[in-house]
Write a protein that holds these residues in place. Structure first.
Motif, short mmCIF file in Angstrom:
data_model
loop_
_atom_site.label_atom_id
_atom_site.label_comp_id
_atom_site.label_asym_id
_atom_site.label_seq_id
_atom_site.Cartn_x
_atom_site.Cartn_y
_atom_site.Cartn_z
N GLU A 88 12.58 -7.39 -1.24
CA GLU A 88 11.73 -8.40 -0.61
C GLU A 88 11.27 -7.86 0.73
OE1 GLU A 88 12.39 -12.90 -0.70
OE2 GLU A 88 12.76 -12.41 1.40
N PHE A 89 9.95 -7.80 0.93
CA PHE A 89 9.34 -7.31 2.15
C PHE A 89 8.85 -8.54 2.90
CE2 PHE A 89 5.42 -6.21 4.38
CZ PHE A 89 5.72 -5.02 5.03
N ARG A 90 9.31 -8.66 4.13
CA ARG A 90 8.97 -9.86 4.88
C ARG A 90 8.36 -9.44 6.22
NH1 ARG A 90 10.60 -15.47 4.87
NH2 ARG A 90 11.57 -15.26 2.84
N ALA A 91 7.14 -9.88 6.50
CA ALA A 91 6.50 -9.56 7.78
C ALA A 91 6.21 -10.86 8.50
CB ALA A 91 5.20 -8.79 7.53
N ARG A 92 6.78 -11.02 9.69
CA ARG A 92 6.54 -12.24 10.46
C ARG A 92 5.56 -11.94 11.58
NH1 ARG A 92 11.41 -15.93 12.13
NH2 ARG A 92 11.21 -16.22 9.90
N PHE A 93 4.53 -12.79 11.70
CA PHE A 93 3.56 -12.58 12.77
C PHE A 93 2.89 -13.91 13.10
CE2 PHE A 93 1.59 -11.71 8.67
CZ PHE A 93 0.43 -12.47 8.70
N PRO A 94 2.39 -14.04 14.32
CA PRO A 94 1.61 -15.24 14.66
C PRO A 94 0.18 -15.06 14.16
CG PRO A 94 1.85 -13.84 16.59
CD PRO A 94 2.56 -13.14 15.47
N VAL A 95 -0.41 -16.11 13.65
CA VAL A 95 -1.77 -16.01 13.10
C VAL A 95 -2.78 -16.11 14.25
CG1 VAL A 95 -3.39 -16.96 11.43
CG2 VAL A 95 -0.95 -17.06 10.98
N ASN A 96 -2.91 -15.01 14.97
CA ASN A 96 -3.85 -15.01 16.09
C ASN A 96 -5.25 -14.65 15.61
OD1 ASN A 96 -1.88 -15.74 17.90
ND2 ASN A 96 -1.33 -13.62 18.37
N LEU A 97 -5.73 -15.45 14.69
CA LEU A 97 -7.02 -15.16 14.06
C LEU A 97 -7.97 -16.31 14.31
CD1 LEU A 97 -5.69 -13.96 10.59
CD2 LEU A 97 -6.62 -12.51 12.41
N GLY A 98 -9.27 -16.00 14.22
CA GLY A 98 -10.28 -17.04 14.32
C GLY A 98 -10.31 -17.87 13.05
N VAL A 99 -11.04 -18.97 13.13
CA VAL A 99 -11.14 -19.85 11.97
C VAL A 99 -11.88 -19.15 10.85
CG1 VAL A 99 -12.23 -22.01 11.19
CG2 VAL A 99 -11.07 -21.90 13.41
N GLY A 100 -11.38 -19.30 9.62
CA GLY A 100 -12.07 -18.69 8.49
C GLY A 100 -11.11 -18.36 7.37
N THR A 101 -11.64 -17.69 6.38
CA THR A 101 -10.85 -17.31 5.22
C THR A 101 -10.49 -15.84 5.33
OG1 THR A 101 -12.17 -18.85 3.96
CG2 THR A 101 -10.78 -17.38 2.71
N TYR A 102 -9.25 -15.53 5.02
CA TYR A 102 -8.78 -14.14 5.10
C TYR A 102 -8.06 -13.79 3.82
CZ TYR A 102 -9.81 -14.63 10.04
OH TYR A 102 -10.45 -14.83 11.23
N SER A 103 -7.89 -12.49 3.61
CA SER A 103 -7.14 -12.08 2.43
C SER A 103 -6.21 -10.95 2.79
CB SER A 103 -8.10 -11.62 1.33
OG SER A 103 -8.67 -10.38 1.69
N PHE A 104 -5.22 -10.73 1.95
CA PHE A 104 -4.33 -9.59 2.11
C PHE A 104 -4.64 -8.57 1.02
CE2 PHE A 104 -1.63 -12.82 4.13
CZ PHE A 104 -1.24 -12.15 5.27
N SER A 105 -4.71 -7.29 1.42
CA SER A 105 -4.66 -6.21 0.44
C SER A 105 -3.27 -5.61 0.60
CB SER A 105 -5.70 -5.14 0.74
OG SER A 105 -6.99 -5.63 0.47
N VAL A 106 -2.60 -5.36 -0.52
CA VAL A 106 -1.23 -4.86 -0.46
C VAL A 106 -1.16 -3.54 -1.20
CG1 VAL A 106 1.17 -5.36 -1.03
CG2 VAL A 106 -0.37 -7.22 -0.37
N ALA A 107 -0.39 -2.61 -0.63
CA ALA A 107 -0.26 -1.30 -1.27
C ALA A 107 1.19 -0.89 -1.37
CB ALA A 107 -1.04 -0.26 -0.48
N LEU A 108 1.55 -0.30 -2.50
CA LEU A 108 2.86 0.32 -2.67
C LEU A 108 2.60 1.80 -2.91
CD1 LEU A 108 4.42 -2.21 -5.23
CD2 LEU A 108 4.51 -2.28 -2.73
N SER A 109 3.21 2.65 -2.06
CA SER A 109 2.95 4.07 -2.22
C SER A 109 4.13 4.85 -1.69
CB SER A 109 1.67 4.46 -1.49
OG SER A 109 1.82 4.16 -0.12
N SER A 110 4.00 6.19 -1.64
CA SER A 110 5.14 7.00 -1.19
C SER A 110 4.99 7.41 0.26
CB SER A 110 5.28 8.24 -2.07
OG SER A 110 4.14 9.05 -1.88
#
Lengths: 264, 433
Positions: free
Chosen positions: B343-365
């Motif tokens: 389980e990968f857990r990243a905690r951060f404050p959402v210091n973003l402007g109003v709008g829709t966002y997405s995550f791209s996720v990568a698993l690599s070496s």
């Protein structure tokens, strides 16, 4: 391609500014500038005069000026320099402008026209200087002035015909330019520019007839040195030959143009 | 739908190998040889571009993009198919083409404008515009060889865009010069688009394609392999450049029509992914500045020496806002066995402007997904940022300010009204006036 003359006409200002820039940039950072354009052929004439005048002067019947040989040389050079400049530069004009041909849309025929135009401007300057030299030497071939425009036209047509033909082929086979440079040197010595046709053995005269430059140079010498009309049959023959050659190379250019950018 | 300005129909380009140049010469005069070998660099390319549309063309080096642009521009002939364009087509395939270093900027501009097909009268009216836009000052009348490369680009770009064309073709030319001028270039291109110019842009600069284009096509090995929104095509492009022999690229559509691109070898896969608020509740809507946890559950399908988990937050245009991975944070998982789950857990404050966002996720070496790409998933998770309790602001980032306003200059007034040393503070939660 029917629109070629019209396309070229609409690019006339570009052609004029190309010719101007060509002359301007060739001497852009030299102190004497355009004077070099004149000095080079004059130096050549001077060298030949100094080296060969003793041998040659006796062979020039018909004019009694002590500078007869120099006058003869200048007349021949007037024809040859135009021919060799147009051919030499047409040979490489497409290869040198390859990246421009690949990246900008413009009538491709502009390139050889610019080459010709720039050579013609040079030639006119050389003619003016030659006339001044003639006047200083006391030689006034007034009658010749009438013929010069026609002779220049024939020389230009023949040179452009040959240069365009070889220039197009050189895009595909780069040996053509190298080969032609050798041919041009040989050709110069096979044409009576620095010597008189009278010193050529009789049996070779027939072969001489097939050299178009022989007729052109002879016509320049007739008018500028001897002040007489060029031989009509020879001049007519070479004019027809020049126009046929030019037509052939335009046809080749038209056929080859779409392929050219592929291999540049 | 607006009128079609540019129609590319089944275009193909083959560089023919005649074996001998004599056979090529023969072919001009109708002699056909059977020994001709065709090298197709483009095949079956068809698309239509409408008035005012901006089309991005993406693809790897050698995919055939530049060949296609040359065919559309008209310097290169197509072997098959047709290109029909209406109106004036201008192409910036290379800036500074045709410049003579010994001539001044003005002389070069005049000359090259002629090469571009402008008449002398048109050039006369364009020159002041070129000079003004380039902003090279007195250098405009100096020889171009004395220019810095940036200055040469300025003159070249203002010349190339001096007059608004109906179709503008731009090849990789945008990332030139200093930041100020790049902005200016983009602004001009945007203005052209707003005034109805159709744009065709080839760029490796993803943000340029996303910022300017409303559509993109992708060329791969001479074929048109994708045609869609820039986001969708760029995701596909990204997936394709990470592709290895044994990996796959899949693109599927969500209910809202957006395409999700997944690629990779599948040696490790993303099991599930969600966003949690501070209370541990799964959320899709988050408030500006709120702390959240991004949780990614990873399953290992075959033994791996190294496993790096990374994510990128993207805005609605697909531009990366923030991204990092466990390689950068020095938390690489080593010697993972088949069947392991993390389980990968990243905690951060959402210091973003109003709008829709997405995550791209990568698993690599490693830190780049180009080496060993186990799984790369665009649009893995979409979330919306709403402003519920912060002051009103614009832009894409929440950068909390401490604003102080105090009178100055007129000392008397400040003393009588507020009192010395006292500052007018804008309290948090209220908009500054």
């Amino acid at each position: 391609m029917k629109g070629m003359p019209r396309a070229i006409w609409s690019y006339r200002h570009f052609i004029v500014s190309s010719i101007r820039n060509d002359l301007r940039s060739r001497f852009a950072r030299s102190k004497l500038g355009a004077v070099w354009m004149i000095l080079q052929p004059l130096a050549q004439v001077l060298i030949y005069s100094l080296v060969l005048s003793r041998i040659m002067v006796a062979k020039l019947p018909g004019i009694d000026s002590p500078y007869a040989y120099s006058i003869y040389l200048l007349a021949g050079m007037q024809a040859w320099s135009l021919f060799s400049e147009v051919v030499t530069r047409s040979l490489t004009v497409f290869v040198e402008n390859g990246s421009m041909l690949k990246k900008i849309v413009f009538p491709r025929a502009c390139l050889p026209i610019v080459t010709l135009g720039s050579a013609l401007v040079n030639n006119v300057l050389l003619f003016v200087v030659m006339m001044i030299v003639f006047a200083l030497l006391g030689h006034f071939p007034i009658y010749a002035l009438l013929w010069v425009p026609l002779l220049t036209f024939v020389t230009a047509a023949f040179s452009l015909g040959l240069g365009l033909l070889m220039g197009v082929l050189n895009v595909f086979v780069r040996d053509v330019a190298q080969f032609m440079m050798v041919v041009l040197q040989l050709w110069f010595w096979l044409t009576p520019v620095v010597y008189m046709s009278s010193i050529i053995p009789e049996r070779l005269h027939a072969a001489m007839q097939f050299n178009p430059m022989y007729w052109i140079v002879a016509a320049y010498q007739d008018t500028l040195v001897y002040g007489r009309a060029p031989e009509p049959d020879g001049l007519l023959g070479v004019t027809v030959a020049a126009l046929i050659l030019l037509a052939c190379s335009l046809l080749l250019f038209r056929k080859a143009a779409p392929d050219m950018v592929d291999v540049l | 739908m607006k009128a079609v300005v540019l129609q590319v129909q089944n275009v193909g380009k083959s560089f023919r190998d005649y074996g001998s140049e004599w056979r090529r010469f023969g072919s001009w005069f109708g002699m056909h040889s059977s020994n001709v070998k065709d090298h197709w660099v483009l095949r079956n390319i068809s698309f239509a571009v409408h008035a005012g549309e901006a089309l991005g063309i993406v693809g790897q080096n050698g995919a055939g993009k530049s060949t296609l642009l040359k065919i559309i521009t008209g310097t290169l002939g197509a072997t098959e198919g047709t290109v029909r364009a209406s109106g004036r087509v201008a192409a910036i395939l290379e800036l500074g083409m045709g410049f003579d270093p010994d001539l001044t900027g003005r002389q070069n501009s005049e000359h090259v404008a002629g090469l571009m097909g402008f008449s002398r009268a048109e050039i006369r009216t364009l020159l002041p515009r070129i000079e003004a836009f380039a902003e090279v000052g007195a250098y405009f009348d100096e020889p171009v060889r004395t220019y810095s490369s940036g200055m040469q680009m300025r003159v070249a770009f203002s010349l190339a865009t001096a007059s608004r064309p109906d179709v503008l073709i731009v090849d990789e030319a945008l990332a030139v010069g200093d930041a100020y001028f790049v902005h200016k270039c983009f602004k001009r291109i945007r203005e052209f688009r707003d005034e109805g110019t159709t744009l065709l842009i080839v760029s490796h600069d993803k943000s340029a394609v996303q910022a300017l284009c409303d559509r993109a096509v992708m060329i791969d090995r001479g074929r048109l392999v994708a045609d869609g929104s820039p986001q969708e095509v760029l995701d596909f492009y990204n997936a394709l450049i990470s592709e290895k022999e044994n990996s796959t690229v899949r693109q599927s559509r969500q209910e809202d029509g957006a395409a999700v691109t997944v690629s990779g070898t599948g040696e490790a896969v993303i099991d599930s992914i969600w966003l949690e608020d501070a209370a541990g509740q799964r959320v899709e809507f988050v408030g500006v500045g709120d702390p959240v946890d991004l949780v990614i559950r990873v399953r290992v399908e075959s033994a791996l020496a190294r496993l790096v988990v990374g994510y990128v937050i993207r805005d609605r245009l697909g531009q990366a806002v923030f991204g990092t991975n466990s390689f950068y944070t020095d938390q690489v998982i080593e010697n993972a066995q088949t069947g392991d789950q993390f389980e990968f857990r990243a905690r951060f404050p959402v210091n973003l402007g109003v709008g829709t966002y997405s995550f791209s996720v990568a698993l690599s070496s490693t830190e780049t997904h180009l080496v060993n790409n186990y799984e790369w998933r665009d649009l893995a998770l979409v979330f919306t940022v709403a402003n519920t309790q912060r002051t009103t602001f614009v832009g894409m980032a929440w950068i909390q300010p401490q604003i102080t306003i105090s009178p100055c200059g007129r000392a008397d007034a400040s003393v009588t009204r507020i009192g010395a040393g006292q500052e007018a503070r804008v309290p948090d939660g209220r908009s500054p006036s």
